[in-house]
Scaffold this motif. Sequence first.
Motif, mmCIF file in Angstrom:
data_model
loop_
_atom_site.group_PDB
_atom_site.id
_atom_site.type_symbol
_atom_site.label_atom_id
_atom_site.label_comp_id
_atom_site.label_asym_id
_atom_site.label_seq_id
_atom_site.Cartn_x
_atom_site.Cartn_y
_atom_site.Cartn_z
ATOM 1 N N ASN A 70 46.309 47.336 36.131
ATOM 2 C CA ASN A 70 46.303 46.139 35.283
ATOM 3 C C ASN A 70 45.268 45.082 35.659
ATOM 4 O OD1 ASN A 70 48.483 47.367 34.052
ATOM 5 N ND2 ASN A 70 49.973 46.247 35.290
ATOM 6 N N ASN A 71 44.569 45.238 36.787
ATOM 7 C CA ASN A 71 43.572 44.232 37.171
ATOM 8 C C ASN A 71 44.142 42.814 37.094
ATOM 9 O OD1 ASN A 71 41.536 46.125 37.613
ATOM 10 N ND2 ASN A 71 40.924 46.110 35.466
ATOM 11 N N MET A 72 45.286 42.608 37.710
ATOM 12 C CA MET A 72 46.004 41.348 37.541
ATOM 13 C C MET A 72 45.263 40.155 38.123
ATOM 14 S SD MET A 72 50.018 42.388 38.011
ATOM 15 C CE MET A 72 50.514 40.675 37.913
ATOM 16 N N ILE A 73 44.598 40.324 39.269
ATOM 17 C CA ILE A 73 43.858 39.206 39.848
ATOM 18 C C ILE A 73 42.711 38.816 38.928
ATOM 19 C CG2 ILE A 73 42.516 38.434 41.824
ATOM 20 C CD1 ILE A 73 45.440 38.802 42.451
ATOM 21 N N THR A 74 41.998 39.805 38.419
ATOM 22 C CA THR A 74 40.895 39.519 37.495
ATOM 23 C C THR A 74 41.406 38.825 36.238
ATOM 24 O OG1 THR A 74 39.762 41.505 38.321
ATOM 25 C CG2 THR A 74 38.961 40.551 36.261
ATOM 26 N N SER A 75 42.515 39.300 35.703
ATOM 27 C CA SER A 75 43.089 38.681 34.504
ATOM 28 C C SER A 75 43.454 37.219 34.750
ATOM 29 C CB SER A 75 44.334 39.456 34.060
ATOM 30 O OG SER A 75 44.008 40.776 33.703
ATOM 31 N N TYR A 76 44.098 36.964 35.882
ATOM 32 C CA TYR A 76 44.502 35.601 36.201
ATOM 33 C C TYR A 76 43.293 34.680 36.340
ATOM 34 C CZ TYR A 76 46.023 31.620 39.005
ATOM 35 O OH TYR A 76 46.237 30.349 39.478
ATOM 36 N N VAL A 77 42.268 35.131 37.054
ATOM 37 C CA VAL A 77 41.101 34.280 37.286
ATOM 38 C C VAL A 77 40.377 33.983 35.974
ATOM 39 C CG1 VAL A 77 38.842 34.193 38.389
ATOM 40 C CG2 VAL A 77 40.803 35.010 39.672
ATOM 41 N N ILE A 78 40.232 34.976 35.104
ATOM 42 C CA ILE A 78 39.572 34.746 33.817
ATOM 43 C C ILE A 78 40.405 33.810 32.953
ATOM 44 C CG2 ILE A 78 38.898 35.875 31.663
ATOM 45 C CD1 ILE A 78 37.963 38.237 33.269
ATOM 46 N N PHE A 79 41.717 33.952 32.993
ATOM 47 C CA PHE A 79 42.595 33.048 32.245
ATOM 48 C C PHE A 79 42.400 31.603 32.715
ATOM 49 C CE2 PHE A 79 46.537 30.817 31.383
ATOM 50 C CZ PHE A 79 46.881 31.235 30.105
ATOM 51 N N MET A 80 42.384 31.389 34.012
ATOM 52 C CA MET A 80 42.190 30.039 34.545
ATOM 53 C C MET A 80 40.796 29.506 34.236
ATOM 54 S SD MET A 80 45.056 29.119 35.830
ATOM 55 C CE MET A 80 44.562 27.648 36.732
ATOM 56 N N ASP A 81 39.819 30.383 34.248
ATOM 57 C CA ASP A 81 38.467 29.958 33.891
ATOM 58 C C ASP A 81 38.398 29.506 32.441
ATOM 59 O OD1 ASP A 81 35.613 29.621 34.189
ATOM 60 O OD2 ASP A 81 35.384 31.499 33.092
ATOM 61 N N ASN A 82 39.155 30.177 31.555
ATOM 62 C CA ASN A 82 39.218 29.732 30.168
ATOM 63 C C ASN A 82 39.870 28.358 30.039
ATOM 64 O OD1 ASN A 82 39.904 33.059 28.793
ATOM 65 N ND2 ASN A 82 38.018 32.126 29.497
ATOM 66 N N LEU A 83 40.911 28.124 30.847
ATOM 67 C CA LEU A 83 41.599 26.832 30.791
ATOM 68 C C LEU A 83 40.724 25.691 31.293
ATOM 69 C CD1 LEU A 83 45.258 27.466 32.028
ATOM 70 C CD2 LEU A 83 44.508 26.917 29.716
ATOM 71 N N ILE A 84 39.867 25.988 32.268
ATOM 72 C CA ILE A 84 39.101 24.934 32.937
ATOM 73 C C ILE A 84 37.646 24.979 32.492
ATOM 74 C CG2 ILE A 84 38.327 24.061 35.172
ATOM 75 C CD1 ILE A 84 40.843 25.339 36.389
ATOM 76 N N ASN A 85 37.235 23.983 31.757
ATOM 77 C CA ASN A 85 35.835 23.862 31.361
ATOM 78 C C ASN A 85 35.126 22.729 32.104
ATOM 79 O OD1 ASN A 85 35.487 26.000 29.669
ATOM 80 N ND2 ASN A 85 35.544 24.827 27.763
ATOM 81 N N THR A 86 35.846 21.649 32.319
ATOM 82 C CA THR A 86 35.244 20.456 32.909
ATOM 83 C C THR A 86 36.122 19.937 34.036
ATOM 84 O OG1 THR A 86 36.356 18.966 31.354
ATOM 85 C CG2 THR A 86 34.207 19.862 30.681
ATOM 86 N N GLU A 87 35.612 18.952 34.730
ATOM 87 C CA GLU A 87 36.404 18.344 35.794
ATOM 88 C C GLU A 87 37.588 17.573 35.232
ATOM 89 O OE1 GLU A 87 34.358 15.250 37.948
ATOM 90 O OE2 GLU A 87 32.839 15.130 36.387
ATOM 91 N N GLU A 88 37.514 17.138 33.955
ATOM 92 C CA GLU A 88 38.667 16.487 33.332
ATOM 93 C C GLU A 88 39.832 17.460 33.201
ATOM 94 O OE1 GLU A 88 35.586 16.170 32.246
ATOM 95 O OE2 GLU A 88 35.248 14.040 32.696
ATOM 96 N N ASP A 89 39.524 18.725 32.900
ATOM 97 C CA ASP A 89 40.585 19.730 32.828
ATOM 98 C C ASP A 89 41.228 19.936 34.197
ATOM 99 O OD1 ASP A 89 39.992 20.121 30.142
ATOM 100 O OD2 ASP A 89 38.569 21.736 30.559
ATOM 101 N N VAL A 90 40.407 19.961 35.255
ATOM 102 C CA VAL A 90 40.937 20.110 36.614
ATOM 103 C C VAL A 90 41.799 18.910 36.977
ATOM 104 C CG1 VAL A 90 40.327 20.337 39.049
ATOM 105 C CG2 VAL A 90 38.949 21.501 37.312
#
Length: 542
Positions: free
Chosen positions: A436-456
């Motif tokens: 399932n490549n779960m670590i890769t899936s999680y990291v890409i999901f978080m990367d989608n959520l975070i675009n800018t420092e305001e999101d962080v």
Amino acid sequence: MVAVFNKDLLSWYLITLKLRETVDQNLPKSGPSSPVHSIPALSQSATHPLTNGESHDNPNPDSNSNQDARQTVVEIEPVTNIIPSPISQTTSTEPHDSWITSIKQRLHEAGEIETKNPWTKLSIYRIPETLREGDEKSFVPQMVSIGPFHHGKEKLREMEQHKWRAMHRMLHRTGHEIDRYINAIRPLEEKVRSCYEGHVTMQSHELILCLVLDGTFVLELFRGATSRNGFTELGYSHHDPVFATRCAMHSIQRDMIMLENQIPLFVLDRLFAIQLDQKEHAGLVARLAICFFDPLMPTDEPLKRRDRARMESSIHKSINAMFDPLSEAGLHCLDVFRRSLLRNGPKPVPPPVWLRKWSRRNRPVADKRRQQFIHCVSELRDAGITCRRKITDKFWDISFESRGVLRIPRILIHDGTKSLFLNLIAFEQCHPDTANNMITSYVIFMDNLINTEEDVRYLHDQGIIEHWLGDDNEVAELFSRLCQEVVFDFNDSYLSHLSDHVNRYYRSRWNAWKASKHSGLETHFQPNNAAQGDDDEVLLGE
């Protein structure tokens, strides 16, 4: 007989005759049947005056002018094969046949390799250049080498003396001889070599010594980390520069979790069983590894104290009574750590059959635009979706509630998180059996959520992200870097079903907002990607 009335021809004849003599001197003597080409000799009447009854010598020395006007008559036999003909050169097929034979040999060797199928045993890989580019320190050990890939590097040699100290301490404590460990690992050599990608250039004795020395060092670290009294229980001093220094231990842990810096777990199991004078038990070392690498966990919800106590006490008890957080035996320390992170992980919900048939998104792609799980935090908030912290020690366990709440577990980001995630992703990219490549899936999901420092900053305020980096922008850049050059199949992700629900909710609220805008109720805000909704429908399979 042929009469030649030309001085030039006579000169060439004499030259040819001289050549004949030279050739005869260089050739071996041959019998009568030898096919030696003959050069005709001058006949006895080779020189005759031009006029009848006249002598060859000029009786009148004053008649030189008449001599210049005369031509010398030379009678020779017919000249054939004056110069020996070279050995006939026939067109040979030997070079061509040899070339074809070498090709067939290569094909035969390839067939034998295909039959043996050595790739099924691979577990320790070289990091692909596409992943390591520009980030060498995240994949290359900086303090200690484990295994053959980085063995002998200049900057890592300082730690070698501490490995020998660990070996000496272990032998003194157990009363064993080094031969016992060498002889135990020697039969595993070919099996070990098959675990490494590419050809291991180390000689047999060098590789065996490397495995015993590095393996003993690793086990000493594991046992010291799980002992109630720490490394002093193993006989090390409180002032030991390696086995009692927390700063050094953190760097060692980060190096030992790297994909290229591993030795097979069955080697560690064999060495540890000899130390304990017990039979070898698969998974015995895995429990030690989990405790040792616990500080690298990307969450501030560490291993539960009760589970940790059970794990530590089980080392000295029967194997049947041991606490087992793993469902299967691991391949090496990185694999064990990954399995402990993903224990009891969910299985992905596959999309409908008709969608897999007609959509191109079921193919693994490296294009980052095709890895879009979800909108960023700012856009989700505009559509009425909020993010809240989920209380769990499983950082990947993300859920979505029907009232528009995205529940995300807390994640702790420190200076070792980048290297940890990069090596976990690299292992999932290289090893075909990482479900399932779960670590890769999680990291890409978080990367989608975070675009800018305001999101962080928003996720930090919600208690979801805690970091020890310089600022929030570094966190956003971190997730962006983790997802570069990653080949990812959206269909195989455990988060694909959740993303469909989030985006369906997003579009329904987005359409309501657009309707209110056209009715004149909303005129002060224009979203950044109002035209992106249709693209998302294709991408997410709605």
